[in-house]
Design a protein around this motif. Structure first.
Motif, short mmCIF file in Angstrom:
data_model
loop_
_atom_site.label_atom_id
_atom_site.label_comp_id
_atom_site.label_asym_id
_atom_site.label_seq_id
_atom_site.Cartn_x
_atom_site.Cartn_y
_atom_site.Cartn_z
N GLU A 168 0.83 -1.20 0.00
CA GLU A 168 0.00 0.00 0.00
C GLU A 168 0.87 1.26 0.00
OE1 GLU A 168 -3.27 -0.15 2.67
OE2 GLU A 168 -4.21 1.57 1.70
N ALA A 169 1.94 1.21 0.78
CA ALA A 169 2.86 2.37 0.79
C ALA A 169 3.43 2.57 -0.61
CB ALA A 169 3.97 2.13 1.81
N PHE A 170 3.81 1.49 -1.28
CA PHE A 170 4.34 1.61 -2.64
C PHE A 170 3.29 2.19 -3.59
CE2 PHE A 170 8.53 -0.09 -3.83
CZ PHE A 170 9.02 -0.36 -2.57
N GLN A 171 2.06 1.70 -3.47
CA GLN A 171 1.03 2.19 -4.39
C GLN A 171 0.75 3.67 -4.15
OE1 GLN A 171 -2.41 -0.42 -4.49
NE2 GLN A 171 -1.28 -1.98 -5.63
N ASP A 172 0.76 4.09 -2.87
CA ASP A 172 0.55 5.51 -2.57
C ASP A 172 1.66 6.37 -3.17
OD1 ASP A 172 -1.63 4.80 -1.04
OD2 ASP A 172 -0.56 4.89 0.88
N LEU A 173 2.90 5.94 -2.96
CA LEU A 173 4.03 6.73 -3.43
C LEU A 173 4.11 6.72 -4.96
CD1 LEU A 173 6.63 5.49 -0.79
CD2 LEU A 173 5.77 7.84 -0.97
N ARG A 174 3.66 5.63 -5.55
CA ARG A 174 3.70 5.51 -7.01
C ARG A 174 2.65 6.40 -7.67
NH1 ARG A 174 2.20 -0.28 -8.05
NH2 ARG A 174 4.14 -0.71 -6.99
N SER A 175 1.47 6.39 -7.08
CA SER A 175 0.38 7.11 -7.75
C SER A 175 0.26 8.55 -7.28
CB SER A 175 -0.94 6.40 -7.49
OG SER A 175 -1.25 6.49 -6.12
N GLY A 176 0.86 8.86 -6.13
CA GLY A 176 0.74 10.23 -5.64
C GLY A 176 -0.59 10.50 -4.94
N MET A 177 -1.30 9.43 -4.62
CA MET A 177 -2.62 9.60 -3.99
C MET A 177 -2.92 8.38 -3.13
SD MET A 177 -5.29 11.60 -3.90
CE MET A 177 -5.22 12.68 -5.33
N THR A 178 -3.39 8.60 -1.90
CA THR A 178 -3.76 7.45 -1.07
C THR A 178 -5.21 7.07 -1.35
OG1 THR A 178 -4.70 8.74 0.73
CG2 THR A 178 -2.32 8.36 0.79
N ARG A 179 -5.59 5.91 -0.84
CA ARG A 179 -6.97 5.50 -1.10
C ARG A 179 -7.96 6.36 -0.33
NH1 ARG A 179 -7.83 1.93 3.53
NH2 ARG A 179 -5.65 1.61 4.01
N GLU A 180 -7.47 7.06 0.71
CA GLU A 180 -8.36 7.99 1.43
C GLU A 180 -8.48 9.32 0.67
OE1 GLU A 180 -5.59 6.70 2.84
OE2 GLU A 180 -6.17 5.51 4.58
N GLY A 181 -7.69 9.46 -0.41
CA GLY A 181 -7.79 10.68 -1.21
C GLY A 181 -6.80 11.77 -0.80
N THR A 182 -5.79 11.40 0.00
CA THR A 182 -4.77 12.38 0.39
C THR A 182 -3.68 12.41 -0.68
OG1 THR A 182 -5.13 11.56 2.62
CG2 THR A 182 -3.26 13.06 2.30
N ALA A 183 -3.29 13.61 -1.08
CA ALA A 183 -2.20 13.70 -2.06
C ALA A 183 -0.87 13.38 -1.39
CB ALA A 183 -2.16 15.11 -2.64
N VAL A 184 -0.01 12.66 -2.11
CA VAL A 184 1.30 12.26 -1.58
C VAL A 184 2.34 12.76 -2.58
CG1 VAL A 184 2.77 10.25 -1.14
CG2 VAL A 184 0.37 10.15 -0.50
N ASP A 185 3.43 13.31 -2.08
CA ASP A 185 4.50 13.72 -3.00
C ASP A 185 5.19 12.50 -3.56
OD1 ASP A 185 4.26 16.42 -2.96
OD2 ASP A 185 5.55 16.69 -1.20
N ARG A 186 5.23 12.41 -4.88
CA ARG A 186 5.86 11.22 -5.47
C ARG A 186 7.37 11.39 -5.52
NH1 ARG A 186 2.70 10.56 -10.98
NH2 ARG A 186 4.33 9.02 -11.30
N PRO A 187 8.09 10.40 -5.01
CA PRO A 187 9.55 10.49 -5.10
C PRO A 187 10.02 10.37 -6.55
CG PRO A 187 8.89 8.42 -4.06
CD PRO A 187 7.64 9.17 -4.35
N SER A 188 11.26 10.81 -6.80
CA SER A 188 11.77 10.75 -8.17
C SER A 188 12.20 9.33 -8.56
CB SER A 188 12.98 11.68 -8.32
OG SER A 188 14.01 11.22 -7.47
N THR A 189 12.44 8.48 -7.56
CA THR A 189 12.86 7.11 -7.86
C THR A 189 11.64 6.28 -8.28
OG1 THR A 189 12.77 6.84 -5.49
CG2 THR A 189 14.94 6.79 -6.50
N VAL A 190 11.95 5.14 -8.90
CA VAL A 190 10.88 4.27 -9.38
C VAL A 190 10.40 3.39 -8.24
CG1 VAL A 190 10.31 2.51 -11.06
CG2 VAL A 190 12.07 4.19 -11.58
#
Ligand SMILES: Nc1ncnc2c1ncn2[C@@H]1O[C@H](COP(=O)(O)OP(=O)(O)O)[C@@H](O)[C@H]1O
Ligand SMILES: [Mg+2]
Length: 373
Positions: free
Chosen positions: A268-290
């Motif tokens: 779930e942490a990976f999916q949040d960081l990958r998409s830039g959005m959590t399932r609760e709808g909070t925006a997440v800063d996407r890291p530059s790494t893959v």
């Protein structure tokens, strides 16, 4: 994947590690086969997406879009090449390996594209000692991957094709449209290599490298493009990560319990960081790494080894969090800030809530392991 233990190699190729499955598929395969193929398109799909071969269960190996797999197989049966494009770590190479293993029984006819790839590494080269002593002859010819695939009627895999110089890429245009390779130095029939049925190309290209748009229009026309997307289904990715990391651990004889909930927190942490959005709808800063599935597997594997050698043999959120930092934070300070923010906000908001609330609390607490900024 059924991996027969081969203690003397670090990584067996698909046709070795799945030899039993391929044999079962061959013996139960009643479907029509394209010329030069070892399996029917149906059996190839079963090999990749899972199913049954007679009584033998064939596990799924590529997770995600089954329709894409079907289109890819059909493309290969036609006369165009297949180009798999996508972010790094989306299993483009894995899919190309599986297809080559199933269709040609050989996934090792490969060109590894790079800025240094030259034409003779792709098509053919010469044994210079023989060339000098005897002149050009078939004996002096050193067949490259394309030459081998054409004469053997096999698939050739071209990894990271867009990393090659455009003029090197363009040498393929003739081969792909005429299905023949002219060797100017050899006379007569020997100078003309004609592809046997079964020959085709599976290329891969990463969107983060020099772009696909830089491929010439002539070469693009020789390929059908398929975009492989990262997984976004939590359950599927959890299953995949547990399975792949489990196989990696088993190969080392490390008996580790990969708790489903712990892996779910990781994924779930990976999916949040990958998409830039959590399932609760909070925006997440996407890291530059893959933050790909491949990275998730490798974090799970490292945390599993950690648990085996230093812990009590059970994967922990704390271990996952420690290894996550190494995967996400490479050299950009900024990424560390983003990751820290994730631990502080998203993990904290989930701590104590819901079915995995306890685990998210541990995840939040594990921020102490992040390197100092
Ligand atoms: N959709 C997927 N299905 C199966 N495995 C996947 C998937 N996405 C990522 N993986 C994992 O990632 C690993 C590496 O993927 P790879 O083929 O090297 O990616 P790419 O060539 O796209 O960079 C695979 O061996 C597998 O463990
Ligand atoms: Mg790859």
């Amino acid at each position: 994947m059924t991996r027969s233990p081969s203690p003397d190699v670090l990584r067996a190729v698909a046709e070795q590690r799945c030899a039993d499955e391929l044999a079962a598929l061959r013996s139960s395969d009643a479907g029509p086969r394209p010329p030069g193929w070892l399996l029917s398109p149906r059996a190839v799909r079963t090999f990749v997406c899972g199913g049954k071969a007679g009584k033998v269960a064939i596990p799924r190996k590529f997770y995600g879009d089954d329709a894409l797999v079907e289109r890819a197989i059909v493309t290969l049966a036609g006369n165009r090449g297949l180009l798999l494009v996508g972010e790094p770590g989306t299993a483009k190479s894995l899919l190309s390996e599986l297809l080559a293993a199933a269709i040609s029984g050989d996934s090792t006819v490969v060109v590894q594209g790079s800025a240094a790839t030259t034409e003779d590494q792709i098509q053919y080269a010469w044994n210079y000692a023989l060339l000098l002593s005897e002149g050009p002859s078939e004996r002096a010819l050193v067949p490259g991957p394309f030459h081998r695939a054409m004469t053997g009627g096999k698939l050739v895999r071209f990894e990271e094709i867009t990393r090659c110089a455009p003029e090197v890429q363009d040498t393929l245009v003739g081969v792909l449209s005429e299905k023949l390779l002219a060797i100017a130095e050899l006379e007569g029939a020997a100078g003309l290599v004609q592809a046997r049925p079964g020959f085709n190309v599976i290329a891969t290209a990463n969107l983060r490298d020099r772009g696909v748009h830089e491929m010439s229009a002539a070469l693009k026309r020789r390929f059908n493009f398929e975009t492989v997307r990262p997984l976004d289904d939590l359950d599927q990715e959890v299953e995949l990560v547990r399975r792949e990391a489990g196989l990696g651990l088993a190969a080392q004889g490390a008996d580790v319990a990969l708790g489903e909930d712990v892996v779910a927190v990781l994924v779930e942490a990976f999916q949040d960081l990958r998409s830039g959005m959590t399932r609760e709808g909070t925006a997440v800063d996407r890291p530059s790494t893959v933050v790909s599935t491949a990275e998730a597997v490798s974090v799970c594997l490292s945390a599993g080894l950690d648990a085996y050698y230093y812990g009590d043999g059970a994967l922990t959120v704390d271990g996952v969090a420690r290894h996550l930092a190494g995967a996400v934070f490479k050299d950009q300070r900024d990424d560390l800030t983003k990751l820290r923010h994730y631990f502080q906000s998203v993990a904290r908001a989930r701590a104590g809530r819901g079915a995995r609330g306890k685990l998210w609390k541990q995840f939040h607490e594990a921020r102490r392991h992040l390197p100092a900024e």
